[in-house]
Design an enzyme around this catalytic site. Structure first.
Site: not given
Ligand code: TRP
Length: 332
Positions: A115, A197, A200
């Site tokens: 992040k 992966k 979203k």
């Protein structure tokens, strides 16, 4: 453990649209635990603000998440469904646990590393200490099990370390929680790049199937899924696309990989992709309908949020009172 009953706790951020990865890896399993555990399922809006949010979107998504929990079969009479910021004890315990968490431990968290790369212009202290808040969420309820996706395993392990350390100094404070990671649905990969992966926030809309996608969209996305140049539906090394589709089909139908290989023996990838799309759409259709029905009734959603927050606050208070006493804070 609360009053002899084992506790299950999990949380989902109200940010972005949830994918079938979130559904298969977490949400779909949450309802299973309500029969034998005291369940707390939290909408973690305080975690969400570690990256910038548009206030109106955050608010809307919190309502949507509450509706989605229920649409996925969670009964607010059987599980405690609530919003994190409605129970101030989370933030309070997070501060305390921050004082029992190592800088080095937090620096090793892979989600923090990811992040802070993604949000390089806003690497704030909250993003860094995020796992202490997550530990507070879990430990407040004397949680025994934490059903999560594999990406959260490291955070639950850190929670165990923090709790163990705290208990060594102040015996008998916290239950040591255990992460529960389902093998199937553990890691759903992107349909456009099956070595990554499914995320979203992927920019390519064909890479991701959202829980609330309608039937045509679901089928179209699976039809376009990237596979390989072979034709035979079989698991194998280097066949990431097919492996992923087999695992998705297996999650939605309950069939094993061998059964699936037999079912599609002699049939091509095209037919298989269509079958995966249909199985997925058939499972999601009722969720989407129920979601729309519940979301339309804001008064009901708010009443359920209030009920959940009151229940959660009741249990959280017991733990926070014990923690304050053990630390030596004056009680008045
Ligand atoms: N960190 C989790 C995620 O990003 C969400 C979360 C917050 C959570 N608190 C939790 C999950 C407690 C399980 C238990 O997905």
């Amino acid at each position: 453990m609360l009053n002899d009953q084992k506790v299950s706790f999990s949380g989902i951020q109200p940010s972005g649209n949830l994918t079938i990865g979130n559904y298969l890896g977490a949400l779909k399993n949450f309802a299973e635990y309500t029969e034998s555990y005291k369940c707390f399922y939290c909408i973690v809006d305080e975690h969400a603000i570690t990256v910038r949010q548009v206030p109106a979107d955050l608010r809307r998504r919190s309502y949507e998440m509450m509706a989605l929990y229920m649409a996925c079969g969670l009964d607010p009479e059987k599980a405690t469904l609530y919003v994190q910021s409605h129970v101030p004890a989370h933030a309070e315990l997070a501060w305390i646990l921050n004082c029992f968490t190592g800088f080095g431990e937090l620096s090793r968290m892979t989600q923090f590393k990811d992040k802070s790369q993604k949000h390089a212009d806003n690497i704030n202290a909250g993003l860094f200490t995020y796992p202490a808040l997550m530990a507070a969420d879990i430990l407040l309820y004397q949680t025994d099990i934490v059903p999560v996706g594999i990406d959260q395993k490291q955070h639950v392990e850190l929670t165990r370390d923090i709790a163990t350390r705290f208990n060594q100094l102040y015996p008998g404070t916290f239950t040591i929680p255990e992460p529960i990671i389902k093998k199937t649905g553990m890691k759903i990969m992107s349909l456009a790049d099956p070595t990554k992966k499914m995320s979203k926030s992927d920019e390519n809309p064909n890479a991701v199937v959202y829980i609330l996608d309608d039937k045509d969209t679901v089928i179209r996305k699976f039809k376009r899924a990237v596979t390989d140049s072979e034709t035979c539906v079989r698991m194998g090394e280097g066949k990431d696309g097919i492996n992923n589709l087999i695992s998705i089909y297996s999650c939605f139908t309950g069939k094993t990989a061998e059964e699936i290989e037999r079912e599609f023996d002699g049939r091509g990838y095209g037919e298989f992709k269509l079958a995966v799309g249909e199985a997925c759409a058939d499972s999601l259709d009722p969720v989407r309908e129920e979601f729309a029905r519940i979301l339309a009734d804001k008064a009901y959603l708010e009443a359920m949020m209030k009920k959940g927050a009151d229940e959660a606050a009741y249990y959280a208070r017991k733990t926070i009172t014990k923690v304050r006493r053990k630390l030596g804070f004056v009680q008045i």
